[in-house]
Design an enzyme around this catalytic site. Structure first.
Site, mmCIF file in Angstrom:
data_model
loop_
_atom_site.group_PDB
_atom_site.id
_atom_site.type_symbol
_atom_site.label_atom_id
_atom_site.label_comp_id
_atom_site.label_asym_id
_atom_site.label_seq_id
_atom_site.Cartn_x
_atom_site.Cartn_y
_atom_site.Cartn_z
ATOM 1 N N SER A 78 24.786 28.310 -57.439
ATOM 2 C CA SER A 78 25.856 27.362 -57.153
ATOM 3 C C SER A 78 26.449 27.723 -55.802
ATOM 4 O O SER A 78 26.809 28.884 -55.568
ATOM 5 C CB SER A 78 26.921 27.431 -58.254
ATOM 6 O OG SER A 78 27.827 26.367 -58.110
ATOM 7 N N GLU A 79 26.551 26.731 -54.913
ATOM 8 C CA GLU A 79 26.896 27.008 -53.518
ATOM 9 C C GLU A 79 28.269 27.663 -53.351
ATOM 10 O O GLU A 79 28.523 28.337 -52.364
ATOM 11 C CB GLU A 79 26.845 25.718 -52.706
ATOM 12 C CG GLU A 79 27.938 24.726 -53.082
ATOM 13 C CD GLU A 79 27.663 23.319 -52.586
ATOM 14 O OE1 GLU A 79 26.500 22.897 -52.649
ATOM 15 O OE2 GLU A 79 28.607 22.664 -52.131
ATOM 16 N N ASN A 80 29.159 27.428 -54.323
ATOM 17 C CA ASN A 80 30.490 28.013 -54.192
ATOM 18 C C ASN A 80 30.528 29.489 -54.578
ATOM 19 O O ASN A 80 31.590 30.095 -54.566
ATOM 20 C CB ASN A 80 31.514 27.208 -55.004
ATOM 21 C CG ASN A 80 31.110 27.060 -56.446
ATOM 22 O OD1 ASN A 80 29.969 26.718 -56.742
ATOM 23 N ND2 ASN A 80 32.021 27.326 -57.349
ATOM 24 N N SER A 113 26.830 33.134 -49.978
ATOM 25 C CA SER A 113 26.161 32.044 -50.683
ATOM 26 C C SER A 113 25.317 31.200 -49.728
ATOM 27 O O SER A 113 24.168 30.857 -50.031
ATOM 28 C CB SER A 113 27.215 31.155 -51.369
ATOM 29 O OG SER A 113 26.587 30.158 -52.127
#
Lengths: 228, 220
Positions: B48-50, B90
């Protein structure tokens, strides 16, 4: 270890001057310093430039506003750097009406621009945005046959960040995905104010677990408002 | 032949593209559905990019923890062995080629592999979020989309007209009609999803489509 001043949210907000550039941590209001955000809304410095990955949520239908959305609704920004404003209809309205300038920055480039600002770098080279509108006005540098954009560093007058736990020296530990942009923003502003959920004595955080070193933190605020 | 939009077929087919251990980033919306159809025996690692690896399902009502959210800001869980990291790390993972597959939604995708999915000038400007980094960094880029816009026009184009999210980065397009690979400035039809036919797809799509000799008909 030298302890940092523990101040109120209102005192923290008072350190932001009209026209300042501020960074605010968080991702869709998760990991944002909500106590300080409320105080910034009340004291209401205007003409600010915001650097943040998004402006949280503002839904016109339900009236629900979260995180940084409160400051947007209070019309405190003249310019916003963000990667995504899709869930904040007020930010989009202000942008379309020409009230607030919005510069969209790819999320990874935003993180690296802030990191560069905090790390003393003159910029970074990224393939992100090559051949898109993001390239406009930027230097393209080819390295080993591959094109990269030169993205310049970003810094701020004040960074408002949020951690799960902090000691009185300013060593910080984050929780879950709430770390997000807080880690890089802690390095990239003249004044860094850390809102912490749990404030502990120096020595109570294992040095191996510290994520943001105390040297980056200038002031500490104890979190009061934990909802968004 | 009657067309009824079918997002689940898109998700089902994409879910079969992965191998054990692949690191996958699923965009918000249609791509998220892919997670529901991962075949038994295949374990993928969702990024997940966050800032997390090992993205798990949504928590039960009442168990939400707003320190653990997905790229849409909704509470999720972390699987055993998962981990968290900051946004710079990330996107280092994403740009650095450590993500095997990224699955993204589409406004327009063209036969050069250009993708437009973040902006309709004057109408809708949500921003690119992490999409530009994902598309330029992931090893394989899969564009997931219903074949047609609500107006009935195909989302697959000769040339994108909207601002691009990335130039020439799309490898596969999976619609509810078929699976296409972008090669040499053409869409190559690799699979047709029954009951549709290659003829139907060619007729209804405003783009150059090469039908492979080994193009297969698939039941989903």
């Amino acid at each position: 270890m030298i302890e940092k001043p523990i101040i109120t949210a209102a005192e923290a907000a008072g350190k932001i001057k009209e026209g300042d550039t501020i960074m605010i941590g968080g991702f869709m209001a998760s990991g944002s310093p909500h106590t300080v955000i409320q105080a910034v809304k009340e004291i209401a410095p205007k003409g600010l430039t915001l650097i943040s990955t998004d402006t949280a949520a503002h839904d016109f239908k339900s009236g629900r506003i979260t995180g940084i959305g409160h400051l947007v609704a209070n019309k405190q920004f003249k310019k916003i750097f963000a990667s995504h404003i899709g869930l904040n209809q007020e930010t989009q309205r202000q942008m379309n009406a020409g009230e607030t300038e919005v510069e969209l920055v790819p999320q990874g480039s935003l993180a690296e621009k802030i990191r560069a600002g905090g790390a003393g770098l003159g910029g970074i080279l990224t393939p992100t945005g090559v051949g898109t509108e993001v390239q406009e006005g930027k230097q393209v540098i080819t390295v080993d046959g591959k094109a990269y954009l030169l993205e310049l560093p970003l810094t701020a007058d004040v960074a408002l960040i949020k951690a799960k736990k902090g000691d009185k020296a300013g060593n910080l530990v984050y929780a879950g995905t709430a770390c997000n942009f807080n880690l890089v923003m802690a390095t990239a502003a003249k004044l860094v104010i850390a809102e912490v959920e749990e404030l502990v004595e120096v020595g109570e955080i294992d040095p191996n677990e510290v994520q943001t070193a105390s040297i980056f933190v200038d002031f500490i605020v104890k979190a009061e408002k934990l909802d968004m | 032949m009657e067309y009824v939009a079918n997002k689940d077929n898109i998700a089902k087919r994409i879910a079969r593209m992965f191998h054990n251990g692949d690191v996958v980033n699923l965009g918000i919306g249609l791509p998220t559905l892919v997670g529901n159809y991962i075949p038994e025996g295949v374990t993928i690692i969702l990024q997940s990019e966050n800032g997390m690896m090992g993205l798990g399902p949504a928590p039960e009502a009442g168990q939400e923890n707003y320190d653990i959210v997905n790229a849409g800001g909704a509470p999720v869980t972390v699987l055993t062995g998962g981990c968290f990291f900051d946004s710079a790390t990330s996107f280092g993972i994403i740009r650095g080629g450590h993500v095997d597959y990224t699955v993204l939604g589409v406004l327009e995708v063209d036969q050069q592999g250009n993708l437009a999915n973040y902006k309709v000038p004057g109408k809708m400007v949500p921003g690119m979020g992490g999409a530009m980094d994902l598309v330029s960094g992931a090893r394989v880029v899969i564009a997931a989309t219903l074949h047609f816009e609500p107006s009935g026009k195909s989302r697959m184009k000769r040339h994108c007209t909207l601002p691009l999210t990335a130039a020439r980065e799309v490898n596969y397009v999976v619609t509810d009609l078929g699976l296409f690979e972008v090669v040499g400035d053409r869409f190559h039809l690799r699979e047709v999803f029954a009951p549709f036919t290659a003829e139907f797809i060619k007729e209804k799509t405003d783009a150059d489509i090469v039908v492979d000799t080994d193009c297969r008909v698939i039941e989903l």
